[in-house]
Scaffold this motif. Sequence first.
Motif, PDB file in Angstrom:
ATOM      1  N   THR A 151       1.094 -13.253 -12.997  1.00 20.62           N
ATOM      2  CA  THR A 151       1.390 -14.587 -12.480  1.00 20.62           C
ATOM      3  C   THR A 151       2.889 -14.828 -12.427  1.00 20.62           C
ATOM      4  O   THR A 151       3.437 -15.295 -11.419  1.00 20.62           O
ATOM      5  CB  THR A 151       0.714 -15.657 -13.351  1.00 20.62           C
ATOM      6  N   THR A 152       3.573 -14.501 -13.496  1.00 24.04           N
ATOM      7  CA  THR A 152       5.021 -14.706 -13.554  1.00 24.04           C
ATOM      8  C   THR A 152       5.741 -13.891 -12.487  1.00 24.04           C
ATOM      9  O   THR A 152       6.588 -14.408 -11.741  1.00 24.04           O
ATOM     10  CB  THR A 152       5.554 -14.324 -14.946  1.00 24.04           C
ATOM     11  N   ALA A 153       5.398 -12.596 -12.407  1.00 29.04           N
ATOM     12  CA  ALA A 153       6.067 -11.719 -11.446  1.00 29.04           C
ATOM     13  C   ALA A 153       5.792 -12.148 -10.008  1.00 29.04           C
ATOM     14  O   ALA A 153       6.695 -12.156  -9.157  1.00 29.04           O
ATOM     15  CB  ALA A 153       5.622 -10.274 -11.665  1.00 29.04           C
ATOM     16  N   GLU A 154       4.556 -12.528  -9.725  1.00 27.97           N
ATOM     17  CA  GLU A 154       4.200 -12.894  -8.356  1.00 27.97           C
ATOM     18  C   GLU A 154       4.830 -14.228  -7.952  1.00 27.97           C
ATOM     19  O   GLU A 154       5.224 -14.410  -6.802  1.00 27.97           O
ATOM     20  CB  GLU A 154       2.681 -12.943  -8.199  1.00 27.97           C
ATOM     21  N   LEU A 155       4.916 -15.176  -8.873  1.00 32.02           N
ATOM     22  CA  LEU A 155       5.556 -16.448  -8.539  1.00 32.02           C
ATOM     23  C   LEU A 155       7.048 -16.273  -8.298  1.00 32.02           C
ATOM     24  O   LEU A 155       7.621 -16.906  -7.407  1.00 32.02           O
ATOM     25  CB  LEU A 155       5.306 -17.468  -9.651  1.00 32.02           C
ATOM     26  N   LEU A 156       7.683 -15.408  -9.067  1.00 32.21           N
ATOM     27  CA  LEU A 156       9.092 -15.105  -8.814  1.00 32.21           C
ATOM     28  C   LEU A 156       9.261 -14.458  -7.440  1.00 32.21           C
ATOM     29  O   LEU A 156      10.194 -14.779  -6.693  1.00 32.21           O
ATOM     30  CB  LEU A 156       9.635 -14.186  -9.906  1.00 32.21           C
ATOM     31  N   ARG A 180      -3.222   2.922  -8.970  1.00 35.02           N
ATOM     32  CA  ARG A 180      -3.589   1.777  -9.807  1.00 35.02           C
ATOM     33  C   ARG A 180      -4.992   1.284  -9.467  1.00 35.02           C
ATOM     34  O   ARG A 180      -5.770   0.935 -10.360  1.00 35.02           O
ATOM     35  CB  ARG A 180      -2.582   0.645  -9.640  1.00 35.02           C
ATOM     36  N   ALA A 181      -5.317   1.230  -8.191  1.00 35.75           N
ATOM     37  CA  ALA A 181      -6.641   0.775  -7.782  1.00 35.75           C
ATOM     38  C   ALA A 181      -7.725   1.712  -8.301  1.00 35.75           C
ATOM     39  O   ALA A 181      -8.772   1.267  -8.808  1.00 35.75           O
ATOM     40  CB  ALA A 181      -6.713   0.677  -6.263  1.00 35.75           C
ATOM     41  N   THR A 182      -7.486   2.999  -8.191  1.00 34.33           N
ATOM     42  CA  THR A 182      -8.467   3.985  -8.674  1.00 34.33           C
ATOM     43  C   THR A 182      -8.620   3.895 -10.187  1.00 34.33           C
ATOM     44  O   THR A 182      -9.735   3.928 -10.721  1.00 34.33           O
ATOM     45  CB  THR A 182      -8.031   5.396  -8.261  1.00 34.33           C
ATOM     46  N   LEU A 198       0.836  -1.192   0.000  1.00 38.42           N
ATOM     47  CA  LEU A 198       0.000   0.000   0.000  1.00 38.42           C
ATOM     48  C   LEU A 198       0.873   1.244   0.000  1.00 38.42           C
ATOM     49  O   LEU A 198       1.644   1.482   0.924  1.00 38.42           O
ATOM     50  CB  LEU A 198      -0.924   0.006   1.223  1.00 38.42           C
ATOM     51  N   ASP A 199       0.757   2.016  -1.073  1.00 39.55           N
ATOM     52  CA  ASP A 199       1.410   3.307  -1.187  1.00 39.55           C
ATOM     53  C   ASP A 199       0.641   4.111  -2.229  1.00 39.55           C
ATOM     54  O   ASP A 199      -0.424   3.679  -2.703  1.00 39.55           O
ATOM     55  CB  ASP A 199       2.896   3.171  -1.553  1.00 39.55           C
ATOM     56  N   LEU A 201       3.060  -7.080  -5.229  1.00 41.71           N
ATOM     57  CA  LEU A 201       3.712  -6.083  -6.065  1.00 41.71           C
ATOM     58  C   LEU A 201       2.659  -5.080  -6.525  1.00 41.71           C
ATOM     59  O   LEU A 201       1.542  -5.479  -6.893  1.00 41.71           O
ATOM     60  CB  LEU A 201       4.355  -6.757  -7.287  1.00 41.71           C
ATOM     61  N   PRO A 202       2.967  -3.791  -6.531  1.00 46.10           N
ATOM     62  CA  PRO A 202       1.972  -2.791  -6.952  1.00 46.10           C
ATOM     63  C   PRO A 202       1.388  -3.051  -8.330  1.00 46.10           C
ATOM     64  O   PRO A 202       0.207  -2.776  -8.576  1.00 46.10           O
ATOM     65  CB  PRO A 202       2.756  -1.478  -6.906  1.00 46.10           C
TER      66      PRO A 202
END
Length: 250
Positions: A206-211, A19-21, A12-13, A161-162
């Motif tokens: 998926t790739t970034a989060e698994l790494l 990105r959420a908005t 959270l930053d 990751l953001p």
Amino acid sequence: MSSRVDCHVKVLDETVVERATRAGLDVIVYAPHFQRLPEIRETATRYSSDELLVVPGREVFTGPWSNRKHVLAIGLEEPVPDFITLEAVMTEFDRQDATVLAPHPDFLNVSLSPADLRQYRETIDAVEIFNPKHLPPHNRRARRLAEELELPPFTSSYAHLPSSVGVAHTTFETAIESEAELCEAFEDDAPRQIVRSNGLDRWLTTTAELLHLGYENTWKKAERLFLSGTEPTHPDHIAYDGRFDDAAVY
């Protein structure tokens, strides 16, 4: 009126809020690892606005590091430590009348098993059936478990990751403008839709989060951070006043 909710983010930053908005989210649940509830709640309040509600949550690591079972709670009033037994965590969630979610069920060694889901079916308010960190077989298994146990579904970006924020969310067919209203939507099984990206963004996520998962789960990091008894969410920490000594696994 509906509300788009990312039910589980770890970061959270200002970038996450942006990105959420931009993704049209109305609510995100902020549940970082190894932070105590008062700090999480303070951070959530600081980043909440009229455009985006940030709800504090706690994903508790139950059991030992080698076989930890994650359980996500919303609506807690008092802190609950990591590295205590699953039974103790569920008892404490019941005592506090918290909303209990099962993230990434039956995934690796970090999740509630099918047997756990059956045992605590009356305590669990929803099961995550899509997670962008999962491969397709994991998501299909999670969906089957929710259907077999007749437990309501949810999804999230599970963003460590953001860049992952906005890839998946749960749309509730009701307005959610507070933590209490989100808890009520889960506990009352409010109508909802599971929304996810199936394009390039999803697979890059998926790739970034698994790494990132590989980095996050090294034993060296676990030993350095969690086993000395002085970390904020260790059951031996002074903040818990010895309440969980009998349930601690370390």
